[in-house]
Design an enzyme around this catalytic site. Sequence first.
Site, PDB file in Angstrom:
ATOM      1  N   GLY A  36      11.646 -39.062  -1.871  1.00  0.00           N
ATOM      2  CA  GLY A  36      11.144 -40.385  -2.230  1.00  0.00           C
ATOM      3  C   GLY A  36      10.038 -40.831  -1.279  1.00  0.00           C
ATOM      4  O   GLY A  36       9.670 -40.104  -0.342  1.00  0.00           O
ATOM      5  N   GLU A  41       0.832  -1.205   0.000  1.00  0.00           N
ATOM      6  CA  GLU A  41       0.000   0.000   0.000  1.00  0.00           C
ATOM      7  C   GLU A  41       0.869   1.258   0.000  1.00  0.00           C
ATOM      8  O   GLU A  41       0.529   2.262  -0.638  1.00  0.00           O
ATOM      9  CB  GLU A  41      -0.902   0.024   1.248  1.00  0.00           C
ATOM     10  CG  GLU A  41      -1.871  -1.145   1.375  1.00  0.00           C
ATOM     11  CD  GLU A  41      -1.289  -2.301   2.186  1.00  0.00           C
ATOM     12  OE1 GLU A  41      -0.125  -2.673   1.950  1.00  0.00           O
ATOM     13  OE2 GLU A  41      -2.008  -2.829   3.052  1.00  0.00           O
TER      14      GLU A  41
HETATM   15  N1  LIG Z   1      -1.681  -5.434   3.858  1.00  0.00           N
HETATM   16  C1  LIG Z   1      -0.382  -5.799   3.890  1.00  0.00           C
HETATM   17  N2  LIG Z   1       0.441  -5.372   2.915  1.00  0.00           N
HETATM   18  C2  LIG Z   1       1.697  -5.781   2.893  1.00  0.00           C
HETATM   19  O1  LIG Z   1       2.477  -5.383   1.881  1.00  0.00           O
HETATM   20  C3  LIG Z   1       2.210  -6.587   3.910  1.00  0.00           C
HETATM   21  N3  LIG Z   1       3.505  -7.001   3.896  1.00  0.00           N
HETATM   22  C4  LIG Z   1       1.338  -6.952   4.962  1.00  0.00           C
HETATM   23  N4  LIG Z   1       1.815  -7.703   5.994  1.00  0.00           N
HETATM   24  C5  LIG Z   1       1.201  -7.829   7.283  1.00  0.00           C
HETATM   25  O2  LIG Z   1       1.995  -7.163   8.240  1.00  0.00           O
HETATM   26  C6  LIG Z   1       2.870  -8.105   8.873  1.00  0.00           C
HETATM   27  C7  LIG Z   1       4.290  -7.707   8.685  1.00  0.00           C
HETATM   28  O3  LIG Z   1       4.500  -6.418   9.193  1.00  0.00           O
HETATM   29  P1  LIG Z   1       5.971  -5.758   9.100  1.00  0.00           P
HETATM   30  O4  LIG Z   1       6.442  -5.902   7.673  1.00  0.00           O
HETATM   31  O5  LIG Z   1       6.838  -6.491  10.060  1.00  0.00           O
HETATM   32  O6  LIG Z   1       5.750  -4.335   9.489  1.00  0.00           O
HETATM   33  C8  LIG Z   1       2.616  -9.450   8.227  1.00  0.00           C
HETATM   34  O7  LIG Z   1       2.715 -10.505   9.156  1.00  0.00           O
HETATM   35  C9  LIG Z   1       1.196  -9.269   7.725  1.00  0.00           C
HETATM   36  O8  LIG Z   1       0.295  -9.438   8.781  1.00  0.00           O
HETATM   37  N5  LIG Z   1       0.043  -6.572   4.918  1.00  0.00           N
HETATM   38 ZN   LIG Z   2       0.947  -2.570   6.116  1.00  0.00          ZN
END
Ligand SMILES: Nc1nc(O)c(N)c(N[C@@H]2O[C@H](COP(=O)(O)O)[C@@H](O)[C@H]2O)n1
Ligand SMILES: [Zn+2]
Length: 395
Positions: free
Chosen positions: A324, A86
């Site tokens: 295997g 995002e």
């Molecule tokens: N909505 C969303 N967009 C992403 O691009 C994401 N990587 C996630 N990840 C969520 O946030 C957790 C990781 O958080 P940090 O990268 O450590 O800040 C991961 O476990 C997902 O729940 N969500």
């Molecule tokens: Zn996020």
Amino acid sequence: MDKFPVVAQAGASQPNNIQQHEPSTQASAQGVASDFDVRMMQRCLELARRALGRTSPNPLVGSVVVQDGEIVGEGFHPRAGEPHAEVFALRAAGERARGATVYVNLEPCNHYGRTPPCSEGLIAAGVAKVVVGMVDPNPLVAGGGIARLRAAGVEVLVGVETAACEQLNEGFVHRILYKRPFGILKYAMTLDGKIATNSGHSAWVTNPSARGEVHQLRAGCDAVIVGGNTVRLDNPYLTSHQEGVNNPLRVVMSRQLDLPTDARLWDTAQAPTLVLTQVGANPEFQKFLQQKGVEVMELPSLTPDAVMSHLYDRGFCSVLWECGGTLAASAIAGGAVQKILAFIAPKIIGGSHAPTPVGDLGFDTMTQALLLERVRWRVVGSDCLVEGYLTAKNQ
Ligand SMILES: Nc1nc(O)c(N)c(N[C@@H]2O[C@H](COP(=O)(O)O)[C@@H](O)[C@H]2O)n1
Ligand SMILES: [Zn+2]
């Protein structure tokens, strides 16, 4: 695409015990998705796949910002520790994010992890609406991102292309819920159910297109596991065989370390290799492997679950078993396999001692048979690929 109820109840102890997940009431779908919404969510999935095999322990996420029916920003999550999808999409949209609709295949996060909460970023950017593919099963999020957006007056639509979103992140979801990587058992067999001839010859059971699919599958996995026998008999590369795509960690399980010195897996220039063995096994050979750049680790108990536990600790989401029959049976029995991919080649080789894909499970009657659900099949070149998920009954 089939409905894919991959998300199971948090805290359940049996890794194969997959149950239907109902999104929380808070996060349930409101409004109706249009064809445009579906297309935009498919675009999110396409973007997310650009980081295939590189995001663990994080999920694969893509995001699109739309203003007046036009895409004004796109992004995907490239790897853990980097900003979320995002954030990249909002950055690309700039001021045009104000009043826009943001699509994302996983609920925006609402916590401070390695990165700040996306819910706050979306609110600060002034977006009007967020369309979410699936609720994030991570207990740190779990509907909280959706609730936060709604509380700030952002319209949220949840549940567009959910089955496809859940399937893309089945590894991440399984990891979160069961604290183990998602296990996929892949094998290739002849029409008479053999993976090699009586003498152990197996190159090749399948056609080149099927082998291409396997390379693709490896690219989406964090590790691929074989036993010592596969190293001795097949001498595999276990790479994705493509420039610029992920190669999984190649893992060998061997108790005695009675392995050849010239195995392709010891060439770590293309991909890393980890050999897991029991305490005190063949110190000379351990030294030889380490000199080759192969990581060697002694585990107190060399079981499939101990191996999966170790791979979980490494942050892995998806693990491919390409072993295997003996190790495959032990992995299934140990709850280390959730999904089966069986390539079936229209060939018959016979052989009363020819090995089969799954060894002894100790079953005497047909009523004990392991059942698969959500079974699909398709033709791959001249072969057939049957895939399905082990059911809760199997536990
Ligand atoms: N909505 C969303 N967009 C992403 O691009 C994401 N990587 C996630 N990840 C969520 O946030 C957790 C990781 O958080 P940090 O990268 O450590 O800040 C991961 O476990 C997902 O729940 N969500
Ligand atoms: Zn996020």
